[in-house]
Design a protein around this motif. Structure first.
Motif, short mmCIF file in Angstrom:
data_model
loop_
_atom_site.label_atom_id
_atom_site.label_comp_id
_atom_site.label_asym_id
_atom_site.label_seq_id
_atom_site.Cartn_x
_atom_site.Cartn_y
_atom_site.Cartn_z
N GLU A 258 0.84 -1.20 0.00
CA GLU A 258 0.00 0.00 0.00
C GLU A 258 0.88 1.26 0.00
O GLU A 258 0.59 2.23 -0.71
CB GLU A 258 -0.90 -0.02 1.23
N GLN A 259 1.95 1.23 0.79
CA GLN A 259 2.86 2.38 0.84
C GLN A 259 3.57 2.57 -0.50
O GLN A 259 3.71 3.71 -0.99
CB GLN A 259 3.88 2.18 1.97
N TYR A 260 4.01 1.46 -1.10
CA TYR A 260 4.66 1.54 -2.41
C TYR A 260 3.71 2.14 -3.45
O TYR A 260 4.09 3.02 -4.23
CB TYR A 260 5.14 0.16 -2.85
N LEU A 261 2.46 1.68 -3.45
CA LEU A 261 1.49 2.17 -4.43
C LEU A 261 1.13 3.63 -4.19
O LEU A 261 0.87 4.39 -5.14
CB LEU A 261 0.24 1.30 -4.39
N ALA A 262 1.12 4.05 -2.92
CA ALA A 262 0.85 5.46 -2.63
C ALA A 262 1.94 6.35 -3.22
O ALA A 262 1.67 7.41 -3.80
CB ALA A 262 0.74 5.67 -1.12
N LEU A 263 3.19 5.90 -3.08
CA LEU A 263 4.32 6.67 -3.62
C LEU A 263 4.30 6.65 -5.15
O LEU A 263 4.54 7.67 -5.80
CB LEU A 263 5.63 6.12 -3.08
N ALA A 264 4.02 5.46 -5.72
CA ALA A 264 3.95 5.37 -7.18
C ALA A 264 2.77 6.20 -7.71
O ALA A 264 2.87 6.86 -8.76
CB ALA A 264 3.80 3.91 -7.61
N GLY A 265 1.65 6.19 -6.97
CA GLY A 265 0.49 6.96 -7.40
C GLY A 265 0.74 8.46 -7.36
O GLY A 265 0.19 9.21 -8.18
N ALA A 266 1.57 8.92 -6.41
CA ALA A 266 1.90 10.35 -6.34
C ALA A 266 2.66 10.78 -7.58
O ALA A 266 2.55 11.93 -8.02
CB ALA A 266 2.74 10.63 -5.09
N ARG A 267 3.39 9.85 -8.16
CA ARG A 267 4.17 10.20 -9.35
C ARG A 267 3.35 10.06 -10.63
O ARG A 267 3.39 10.92 -11.51
CB ARG A 267 5.40 9.30 -9.43
N PHE A 268 2.58 8.96 -10.74
CA PHE A 268 1.90 8.68 -12.00
C PHE A 268 0.45 9.16 -12.04
O PHE A 268 -0.17 9.17 -13.11
CB PHE A 268 1.95 7.18 -12.29
N GLY A 269 -0.10 9.52 -10.88
CA GLY A 269 -1.46 10.06 -10.85
C GLY A 269 -2.48 9.10 -11.40
O GLY A 269 -2.51 7.91 -11.06
N ASP A 270 -3.35 9.58 -12.29
CA ASP A 270 -4.45 8.78 -12.83
C ASP A 270 -3.99 7.69 -13.79
O ASP A 270 -4.81 6.86 -14.22
CB ASP A 270 -5.45 9.68 -13.56
N ARG A 271 -2.71 7.66 -14.14
CA ARG A 271 -2.21 6.61 -15.04
C ARG A 271 -2.08 5.27 -14.32
O ARG A 271 -1.88 4.24 -14.97
CB ARG A 271 -0.86 7.02 -15.61
N LEU A 272 -2.15 5.27 -12.98
CA LEU A 272 -2.02 4.03 -12.22
C LEU A 272 -3.36 3.74 -11.54
O LEU A 272 -3.80 4.47 -10.66
CB LEU A 272 -0.92 4.16 -11.17
N LYS A 273 -4.00 2.66 -11.97
CA LYS A 273 -5.28 2.24 -11.41
C LYS A 273 -5.07 0.91 -10.69
O LYS A 273 -4.57 -0.06 -11.28
CB LYS A 273 -6.32 2.04 -12.52
N VAL A 274 -5.45 0.86 -9.43
CA VAL A 274 -5.21 -0.34 -8.61
C VAL A 274 -6.53 -0.80 -8.00
O VAL A 274 -7.30 0.01 -7.47
CB VAL A 274 -4.18 -0.07 -7.50
N MET A 275 -6.78 -2.10 -8.07
CA MET A 275 -7.95 -2.69 -7.42
C MET A 275 -7.47 -3.76 -6.45
O MET A 275 -6.67 -4.63 -6.80
CB MET A 275 -8.89 -3.32 -8.46
N LEU A 276 -7.94 -3.68 -5.20
CA LEU A 276 -7.56 -4.65 -4.18
C LEU A 276 -8.80 -5.38 -3.67
O LEU A 276 -9.84 -4.75 -3.41
CB LEU A 276 -6.87 -3.97 -3.00
N GLN A 277 -8.67 -6.69 -3.52
CA GLN A 277 -9.71 -7.53 -2.93
C GLN A 277 -9.04 -8.45 -1.93
O GLN A 277 -8.38 -9.42 -2.32
CB GLN A 277 -10.45 -8.33 -4.00
N ILE A 278 -9.17 -8.12 -0.66
CA ILE A 278 -8.44 -8.83 0.39
C ILE A 278 -9.43 -9.46 1.37
O ILE A 278 -10.29 -8.75 1.93
CB ILE A 278 -7.49 -7.89 1.16
N ALA A 279 -9.34 -10.78 1.56
CA ALA A 279 -10.17 -11.47 2.54
C ALA A 279 -9.55 -11.28 3.93
O ALA A 279 -8.38 -11.64 4.14
CB ALA A 279 -10.27 -12.96 2.21
N PRO A 280 -10.27 -10.70 4.89
CA PRO A 280 -9.69 -10.42 6.21
C PRO A 280 -9.11 -11.64 6.91
O PRO A 280 -8.14 -11.54 7.65
CB PRO A 280 -10.87 -9.83 7.00
N GLU A 281 -9.69 -12.81 6.67
CA GLU A 281 -9.26 -14.01 7.41
C GLU A 281 -7.85 -14.47 7.04
O GLU A 281 -7.26 -15.29 7.76
CB GLU A 281 -10.25 -15.16 7.19
N VAL A 282 -7.28 -13.99 5.93
CA VAL A 282 -5.92 -14.41 5.55
C VAL A 282 -4.86 -13.43 6.01
O VAL A 282 -3.66 -13.70 5.84
CB VAL A 282 -5.79 -14.63 4.02
#
Length: 410
Positions: A258-282
Protein backbone atom coordinates in the motif's frame (compact mmCIF):
# COMPACT_ATOMS: atom_id res chain seq x y z
CA UNK A 1 24.08 -35.04 3.16
CA UNK A 2 21.44 -32.91 1.44
CA UNK A 3 18.31 -31.56 3.13
CA UNK A 4 16.19 -33.89 0.97
CA UNK A 5 18.22 -36.92 2.02
CA UNK A 6 18.04 -35.96 5.69
CA UNK A 7 14.30 -35.41 5.46
CA UNK A 8 13.91 -38.79 3.77
CA UNK A 9 16.05 -40.43 6.47
CA UNK A 10 13.98 -38.85 9.23
CA UNK A 11 10.71 -39.82 7.56
CA UNK A 12 11.86 -43.41 7.00
CA UNK A 13 13.00 -43.73 10.62
CA UNK A 14 9.67 -42.38 11.86
CA UNK A 15 7.74 -44.80 9.64
CA UNK A 16 9.81 -47.79 10.79
CA UNK A 17 9.47 -46.88 14.46
CA UNK A 18 5.74 -46.30 14.10
CA UNK A 19 5.30 -49.55 12.20
CA UNK A 20 7.28 -51.49 14.79
CA UNK A 21 5.35 -49.92 17.63
CA UNK A 22 1.99 -50.65 15.96
CA UNK A 23 3.01 -54.24 15.21
CA UNK A 24 4.01 -54.74 18.84
CA UNK A 25 0.65 -53.47 20.02
CA UNK A 26 -1.26 -55.76 17.62
CA UNK A 27 0.79 -58.75 18.73
CA UNK A 28 0.24 -57.90 22.37
CA UNK A 29 -3.53 -57.59 21.91
CA UNK A 30 -3.69 -60.95 20.13
CA UNK A 31 -1.73 -62.57 22.94
CA UNK A 32 -3.71 -60.91 25.71
CA UNK A 33 -7.13 -61.75 24.27
CA UNK A 34 -9.89 -59.39 25.40
CA UNK A 35 -8.14 -58.11 28.55
CA UNK A 36 -7.26 -54.43 29.09
CA UNK A 37 -4.58 -53.15 26.70
CA UNK A 38 -1.96 -51.46 28.91
CA UNK A 39 0.96 -52.17 26.59
CA UNK A 40 3.82 -54.61 27.02
CA UNK A 41 7.10 -53.66 28.77
CA UNK A 42 8.76 -53.49 25.34
CA UNK A 43 6.08 -51.09 24.10
CA UNK A 44 6.40 -48.91 27.17
CA UNK A 45 10.18 -48.86 26.81
CA UNK A 46 9.84 -47.94 23.13
CA UNK A 47 7.53 -45.06 23.95
CA UNK A 48 9.86 -43.86 26.73
CA UNK A 49 12.84 -43.96 24.35
CA UNK A 50 11.00 -42.02 21.65
CA UNK A 51 9.83 -39.45 24.18
CA UNK A 52 13.32 -38.96 25.60
CA UNK A 53 14.81 -38.59 22.10
CA UNK A 54 12.16 -36.01 21.21
CA UNK A 55 13.18 -33.96 24.27
CA UNK A 56 16.89 -34.11 23.37
CA UNK A 57 16.40 -33.09 19.73
CA UNK A 58 15.39 -29.39 20.01
CA UNK A 59 18.60 -28.20 21.73
CA UNK A 60 20.77 -30.11 19.25
CA UNK A 61 18.91 -28.52 16.30
CA UNK A 62 20.52 -25.24 17.43
CA UNK A 63 24.04 -26.64 16.88
CA UNK A 64 26.82 -27.94 19.13
CA UNK A 65 27.51 -25.36 21.84
CA UNK A 66 27.98 -25.40 25.61
CA UNK A 67 24.37 -24.39 26.17
CA UNK A 68 22.82 -26.92 23.75
CA UNK A 69 25.12 -29.70 24.96
CA UNK A 70 24.23 -28.98 28.60
CA UNK A 71 20.50 -29.19 27.81
CA UNK A 72 20.83 -32.38 25.74
CA UNK A 73 23.36 -34.40 27.76
CA UNK A 74 21.00 -35.47 30.55
CA UNK A 75 18.47 -36.76 28.01
CA UNK A 76 21.16 -38.62 26.09
CA UNK A 77 22.46 -40.26 29.28
CA UNK A 78 18.90 -41.37 30.05
CA UNK A 79 18.68 -42.91 26.57
CA UNK A 80 21.85 -44.95 27.15
CA UNK A 81 21.32 -45.66 30.86
CA UNK A 82 24.98 -44.98 31.70
CA UNK A 83 26.53 -43.66 34.94
CA UNK A 84 28.07 -40.68 33.13
CA UNK A 85 28.11 -39.09 29.68
CA UNK A 86 29.75 -36.06 28.14
CA UNK A 87 29.75 -34.18 24.85
CA UNK A 88 32.83 -32.46 23.44
CA UNK A 89 33.69 -30.34 20.45
CA UNK A 90 37.19 -30.51 18.92
CA UNK A 91 38.70 -28.35 21.65
CA UNK A 92 36.98 -28.87 24.99
CA UNK A 93 34.34 -30.68 27.03
CA UNK A 94 31.04 -28.89 26.45
CA UNK A 95 28.89 -30.66 29.06
CA UNK A 96 29.07 -33.52 31.56
CA UNK A 97 26.18 -35.35 33.19
CA UNK A 98 26.50 -37.99 35.90
CA UNK A 99 29.19 -38.93 38.40
CA UNK A 100 32.96 -38.61 38.11
CA UNK A 101 33.24 -35.13 36.64
CA UNK A 102 35.67 -34.06 39.40
CA UNK A 103 38.45 -36.38 38.23
CA UNK A 104 37.43 -37.71 34.78
CA UNK A 105 36.46 -34.55 32.94
CA UNK A 106 39.99 -33.14 32.82
CA UNK A 107 41.24 -36.29 31.08
CA UNK A 108 38.58 -36.49 28.38
CA UNK A 109 40.25 -34.42 25.66
CA UNK A 110 43.43 -36.51 25.94
CA UNK A 111 41.43 -39.66 25.17
CA UNK A 112 39.26 -38.42 22.29
CA UNK A 113 42.02 -37.20 19.96
CA UNK A 114 42.25 -40.41 17.94
CA UNK A 115 38.47 -40.54 17.42
CA UNK A 116 38.47 -36.88 16.29
CA UNK A 117 41.10 -37.76 13.69
CA UNK A 118 39.82 -41.14 12.51
CA UNK A 119 36.07 -40.65 12.85
CA UNK A 120 35.71 -44.20 14.24
CA UNK A 121 34.27 -45.20 17.60
CA UNK A 122 36.52 -46.64 20.31
CA UNK A 123 36.08 -48.47 23.59
CA UNK A 124 38.89 -47.68 26.06
CA UNK A 125 39.85 -48.18 29.70
CA UNK A 126 39.54 -45.05 31.77
CA UNK A 127 42.65 -45.88 33.88
CA UNK A 128 40.95 -44.24 36.87
CA UNK A 129 43.14 -44.09 40.01
CA UNK A 130 40.16 -43.98 42.38
CA UNK A 131 39.37 -47.56 43.49
CA UNK A 132 35.83 -46.51 44.49
CA UNK A 133 34.98 -44.99 41.08
CA UNK A 134 32.71 -47.25 38.98
CA UNK A 135 33.69 -45.57 35.69
CA UNK A 136 36.15 -48.15 34.31
CA UNK A 137 35.37 -48.11 30.59
CA UNK A 138 34.42 -45.40 28.14
CA UNK A 139 32.91 -45.59 24.66
CA UNK A 140 33.97 -42.65 22.49
CA UNK A 141 31.82 -42.07 19.40
CA UNK A 142 32.30 -39.30 16.80
CA UNK A 143 29.76 -36.56 16.15
CA UNK A 144 29.91 -35.64 12.48
CA UNK A 145 28.57 -32.90 10.24
CA UNK A 146 29.02 -31.49 6.75
CA UNK A 147 32.56 -30.38 7.60
CA UNK A 148 33.71 -33.68 9.15
CA UNK A 149 34.03 -34.65 12.81
CA UNK A 150 32.62 -31.88 15.00
CA UNK A 151 33.14 -33.50 18.39
CA UNK A 152 32.51 -36.67 20.37
CA UNK A 153 30.01 -38.40 22.62
CA UNK A 154 31.67 -40.23 25.54
CA UNK A 155 29.59 -42.75 27.49
CA UNK A 156 31.00 -44.34 30.69
CA UNK A 157 30.31 -47.77 32.17
CA UNK A 158 31.64 -50.12 34.81
CA UNK A 159 32.99 -52.64 32.33
CA UNK A 160 33.60 -53.38 28.67
CA UNK A 161 30.27 -53.90 26.89
CA UNK A 162 29.54 -54.59 23.24
CA UNK A 163 25.95 -53.46 23.86
CA UNK A 164 27.11 -50.07 25.15
CA UNK A 165 29.46 -49.67 22.17
CA UNK A 166 26.63 -50.31 19.73
CA UNK A 167 24.14 -48.16 21.64
CA UNK A 168 26.54 -45.22 22.07
CA UNK A 169 27.48 -45.35 18.38
CA UNK A 170 23.84 -45.31 17.28
CA UNK A 171 22.97 -42.44 19.63
CA UNK A 172 26.00 -40.53 18.31
CA UNK A 173 24.74 -41.06 14.75
CA UNK A 174 21.32 -39.74 15.77
CA UNK A 175 22.96 -36.69 17.37
CA UNK A 176 24.99 -36.19 14.17
CA UNK A 177 21.78 -36.11 12.10
CA UNK A 178 20.41 -33.38 14.40
CA UNK A 179 23.64 -31.39 14.00
CA UNK A 180 23.51 -31.76 10.21
CA UNK A 181 19.94 -30.49 10.26
CA UNK A 182 21.16 -27.54 12.33
CA UNK A 183 23.84 -26.84 9.72
CA UNK A 184 21.23 -27.00 6.96
CA UNK A 185 19.02 -24.57 8.89
CA UNK A 186 21.93 -22.15 9.20
CA UNK A 187 22.78 -22.52 5.50
CA UNK A 188 19.14 -21.93 4.58
CA UNK A 189 19.04 -18.85 6.81
CA UNK A 190 22.22 -17.45 5.26
CA UNK A 191 20.85 -18.08 1.76
CA UNK A 192 17.54 -16.38 2.55
CA UNK A 193 19.38 -13.42 4.07
CA UNK A 194 21.52 -13.15 0.94
CA UNK A 195 18.41 -13.24 -1.24
CA UNK A 196 16.80 -10.48 0.83
CA UNK A 197 19.98 -8.38 0.58
CA UNK A 198 19.84 -8.84 -3.19
CA UNK A 199 16.23 -7.63 -3.20
CA UNK A 200 17.10 -4.62 -1.08
CA UNK A 201 19.93 -3.77 -3.44
CA UNK A 202 17.37 -3.78 -6.28
CA UNK A 203 15.09 -1.24 -4.58
CA UNK A 204 15.63 1.20 -7.39
CA UNK A 205 17.55 4.38 -6.58
CA UNK A 206 15.38 5.87 -9.34
CA UNK A 207 12.26 4.90 -7.39
CA UNK A 208 13.63 6.56 -4.25
CA UNK A 209 14.69 9.67 -6.16
CA UNK A 210 11.38 9.89 -8.02
CA UNK A 211 9.40 9.35 -4.80
CA UNK A 212 11.22 12.18 -3.06
CA UNK A 213 10.82 14.38 -6.15
CA UNK A 214 7.05 13.66 -6.18
CA UNK A 215 6.83 14.49 -2.47
CA UNK A 216 8.76 17.72 -3.05
CA UNK A 217 6.32 18.73 -5.80
CA UNK A 218 3.48 18.80 -3.24
CA UNK A 219 5.34 20.77 -0.56
CA UNK A 220 3.99 24.13 -1.76
CA UNK A 221 0.73 23.14 -3.49
CA UNK A 222 -0.50 20.53 -0.97
CA UNK A 223 1.63 20.46 2.21
CA UNK A 224 -0.67 18.01 3.98
CA UNK A 225 -0.35 15.44 1.18
CA UNK A 226 3.43 15.98 1.09
CA UNK A 227 3.52 15.18 4.81
CA UNK A 228 1.44 12.03 4.37
CA UNK A 229 3.62 10.82 1.49
CA UNK A 230 6.76 11.49 3.48
CA UNK A 231 5.43 9.31 6.31
CA UNK A 232 4.53 6.58 3.79
CA UNK A 233 8.05 6.78 2.36
CA UNK A 234 9.60 6.53 5.84
CA UNK A 235 7.45 3.48 6.74
CA UNK A 236 8.15 1.80 3.39
CA UNK A 237 11.93 2.13 3.72
CA UNK A 238 11.85 1.14 7.40
CA UNK A 239 9.99 -2.08 6.58
CA UNK A 240 12.05 -2.88 3.49
CA UNK A 241 15.36 -2.48 5.32
CA UNK A 242 14.45 -4.04 8.65
CA UNK A 243 17.13 -6.38 9.99
CA UNK A 244 15.23 -9.03 11.92
CA UNK A 245 12.96 -11.86 10.91
CA UNK A 246 12.82 -14.04 7.79
CA UNK A 247 9.02 -14.00 7.86
CA UNK A 248 6.24 -11.48 8.22
CA UNK A 249 2.45 -11.40 8.24
CA UNK A 250 0.41 -10.98 5.09
CA UNK A 251 -1.10 -7.86 6.67
CA UNK A 252 2.37 -6.29 7.04
CA UNK A 253 3.37 -7.19 3.49
CA UNK A 254 0.14 -5.71 2.13
CA UNK A 255 0.76 -2.56 4.15
CA UNK A 256 4.20 -2.27 2.52
CA UNK A 257 2.53 -2.69 -0.89
CA UNK A 258 0.00 0.00 0.00
CA UNK A 259 2.86 2.38 0.84
CA UNK A 260 4.66 1.54 -2.41
CA UNK A 261 1.49 2.17 -4.43
CA UNK A 262 0.85 5.46 -2.63
CA UNK A 263 4.32 6.67 -3.62
CA UNK A 264 3.95 5.37 -7.18
CA UNK A 265 0.49 6.96 -7.40
CA UNK A 266 1.90 10.35 -6.34
CA UNK A 267 4.17 10.20 -9.35
CA UNK A 268 1.90 8.68 -12.00
CA UNK A 269 -1.46 10.06 -10.85
CA UNK A 270 -4.45 8.78 -12.83
CA UNK A 271 -2.21 6.61 -15.04
CA UNK A 272 -2.02 4.03 -12.22
CA UNK A 273 -5.28 2.24 -11.41
CA UNK A 274 -5.21 -0.34 -8.61
CA UNK A 275 -7.95 -2.69 -7.42
CA UNK A 276 -7.56 -4.65 -4.18
CA UNK A 277 -9.71 -7.53 -2.93
CA UNK A 278 -8.44 -8.83 0.39
CA UNK A 279 -10.17 -11.47 2.54
CA UNK A 280 -9.69 -10.42 6.21
CA UNK A 281 -9.26 -14.01 7.41
CA UNK A 282 -5.92 -14.41 5.55
CA UNK A 283 -4.27 -11.30 7.00
CA UNK A 284 -2.57 -13.19 9.92
CA UNK A 285 -0.94 -15.77 7.59
CA UNK A 286 2.87 -15.81 7.87
CA UNK A 287 4.96 -15.70 4.70
CA UNK A 288 8.56 -14.95 3.65
CA UNK A 289 9.54 -11.31 4.12
CA UNK A 290 9.39 -9.11 0.99
CA UNK A 291 7.93 -11.79 -1.28
CA UNK A 292 4.89 -9.87 -2.58
CA UNK A 293 6.08 -6.26 -2.90
CA UNK A 294 8.62 -7.13 -5.66
CA UNK A 295 5.80 -8.79 -7.62
CA UNK A 296 3.63 -5.67 -7.37
CA UNK A 297 6.57 -3.50 -8.39
CA UNK A 298 7.09 -5.80 -11.39
CA UNK A 299 3.39 -5.42 -12.31
CA UNK A 300 3.56 -1.62 -12.17
CA UNK A 301 6.69 -1.53 -14.31
CA UNK A 302 5.20 -3.88 -16.90
CA UNK A 303 1.93 -2.00 -16.87
CA UNK A 304 3.55 1.34 -17.61
CA UNK A 305 6.06 0.11 -20.19
CA UNK A 306 5.53 0.81 -23.88
CA UNK A 307 5.04 -2.36 -25.90
CA UNK A 308 8.31 -3.69 -27.19
CA UNK A 309 10.48 -0.87 -25.83
CA UNK A 310 10.79 -1.45 -22.09
CA UNK A 311 10.28 2.32 -21.62
CA UNK A 312 7.56 4.10 -19.67
CA UNK A 313 4.76 5.14 -22.01
CA UNK A 314 3.64 8.63 -20.94
CA UNK A 315 0.12 8.01 -22.23
CA UNK A 316 -0.42 4.47 -21.00
CA UNK A 317 -2.79 3.65 -18.13
CA UNK A 318 -1.63 0.80 -15.92
CA UNK A 319 -4.26 -1.39 -14.28
CA UNK A 320 -3.08 -3.62 -11.46
CA UNK A 321 -5.32 -6.05 -9.59
CA UNK A 322 -4.27 -7.55 -6.24
CA UNK A 323 -6.38 -10.16 -4.48
CA UNK A 324 -5.86 -12.40 -1.45
CA UNK A 325 -8.45 -15.09 -0.76
CA UNK A 326 -8.96 -17.95 1.64
CA UNK A 327 -8.58 -21.38 0.05
CA UNK A 328 -8.91 -23.76 2.96
CA UNK A 329 -5.40 -24.70 4.09
CA UNK A 330 -3.85 -21.99 1.91
CA UNK A 331 -4.04 -18.28 1.24
CA UNK A 332 -4.01 -17.55 -2.50
CA UNK A 333 -2.58 -14.20 -3.59
CA UNK A 334 -2.98 -13.06 -7.21
CA UNK A 335 -1.26 -10.05 -8.78
CA UNK A 336 -2.34 -9.16 -12.32
CA UNK A 337 -1.47 -6.34 -14.70
CA UNK A 338 -2.55 -5.40 -18.24
CA UNK A 339 0.93 -4.43 -19.37
CA UNK A 340 3.32 -5.58 -22.06
CA UNK A 341 3.60 -9.15 -20.80
CA UNK A 342 6.58 -11.31 -21.62
CA UNK A 343 7.74 -14.07 -23.93
CA UNK A 344 7.20 -17.32 -21.93
CA UNK A 345 10.63 -18.59 -23.05
CA UNK A 346 12.26 -15.46 -21.62
CA UNK A 347 10.29 -15.90 -18.42
CA UNK A 348 11.58 -19.48 -18.06
CA UNK A 349 15.16 -18.21 -18.45
CA UNK A 350 14.57 -15.58 -15.77
CA UNK A 351 13.14 -18.08 -13.28
CA UNK A 352 16.05 -20.43 -14.00
CA UNK A 353 18.43 -17.49 -13.42
CA UNK A 354 19.87 -17.94 -16.88
CA UNK A 355 18.98 -14.39 -17.95
CA UNK A 356 20.83 -11.18 -17.13
CA UNK A 357 20.89 -10.63 -13.36
CA UNK A 358 19.40 -7.20 -13.79
CA UNK A 359 16.39 -8.65 -15.58
CA UNK A 360 13.53 -9.93 -13.43
CA UNK A 361 15.60 -10.50 -10.28
CA UNK A 362 12.47 -9.95 -8.17
CA UNK A 363 10.62 -12.81 -9.90
CA UNK A 364 13.45 -15.34 -9.65
CA UNK A 365 14.29 -14.29 -6.08
CA UNK A 366 10.73 -14.67 -4.82
CA UNK A 367 10.19 -17.93 -6.72
CA UNK A 368 13.32 -19.51 -5.26
CA UNK A 369 12.58 -18.40 -1.69
CA UNK A 370 9.03 -19.76 -1.85
CA UNK A 371 10.36 -23.10 -3.08
CA UNK A 372 12.98 -23.19 -0.31
CA UNK A 373 10.39 -22.56 2.40
CA UNK A 374 7.34 -24.48 1.15
CA UNK A 375 8.65 -26.91 -1.49
CA UNK A 376 8.75 -26.94 -5.29
CA UNK A 377 4.97 -27.20 -5.63
CA UNK A 378 4.63 -23.71 -4.11
CA UNK A 379 6.72 -21.74 -6.62
CA UNK A 380 5.23 -18.85 -8.59
CA UNK A 381 2.53 -19.69 -11.14
CA UNK A 382 2.82 -17.12 -13.94
CA UNK A 383 0.50 -16.68 -16.93
CA UNK A 384 1.79 -14.29 -19.59
CA UNK A 385 2.44 -13.65 -23.26
CA UNK A 386 3.78 -10.81 -25.36
CA UNK A 387 1.28 -7.97 -25.17
CA UNK A 388 -1.06 -10.03 -22.96
CA UNK A 389 -0.19 -8.71 -19.51
CA UNK A 390 0.89 -10.94 -16.63
CA UNK A 391 -0.90 -12.82 -13.88
CA UNK A 392 1.11 -14.17 -10.93
CA UNK A 393 -0.41 -16.56 -8.40
CA UNK A 394 1.19 -17.32 -5.02
CA UNK A 395 -0.15 -20.14 -2.84
CA UNK A 396 0.87 -19.74 0.81
CA UNK A 397 0.18 -22.57 3.28
CA UNK A 398 -1.50 -21.17 6.40
CA UNK A 399 0.53 -23.41 8.69
CA UNK A 400 4.06 -24.67 8.08
CA UNK A 401 6.60 -25.75 10.71
CA UNK A 402 9.26 -23.09 11.24
CA UNK A 403 7.31 -20.38 9.41
CA UNK A 404 6.21 -17.69 11.83
CA UNK A 405 6.55 -13.95 11.94
CA UNK A 406 9.08 -12.39 14.31
CA UNK A 407 7.15 -10.80 17.21
CA UNK A 408 8.86 -7.49 16.48
CA UNK A 409 8.33 -7.70 12.74
CA UNK A 410 5.42 -5.28 12.42
Amino acid sequence: MTGTALAALGAAAAVLLAAGFALGRVTARRAAGSGPDLGTPVERATFHTLHTASLAAPPLRAGLTEDTARRATRRLRTLLGTRALCLTDRETVLAWDGIGADHHQERVMHRVGEVLESGRSQSVRTRCDDPECPLRWAVIAPLTGEEGVLGTLVAYGSGESAVLVRAATEVARWVSVQLELAELDRSRTRLIEAEIRALRAQISPHFIFNSLAAIASFVRTDPERARELLLEFADFTRYSFRRHGDFTHLADELRCIEQYLALAGARFGDRLKVMLQIAPEVLPVALPFLCLQPLVENAVKHGLNAVGHGMEDAGRVCRVSISARDAGSEAVVTIEDDGVGMDPAELRRILAREADRSSGIGLSNVDERLRQVYGDDHGLVIETGVGAGMKITVRIPKYRAGVHSHPGGS
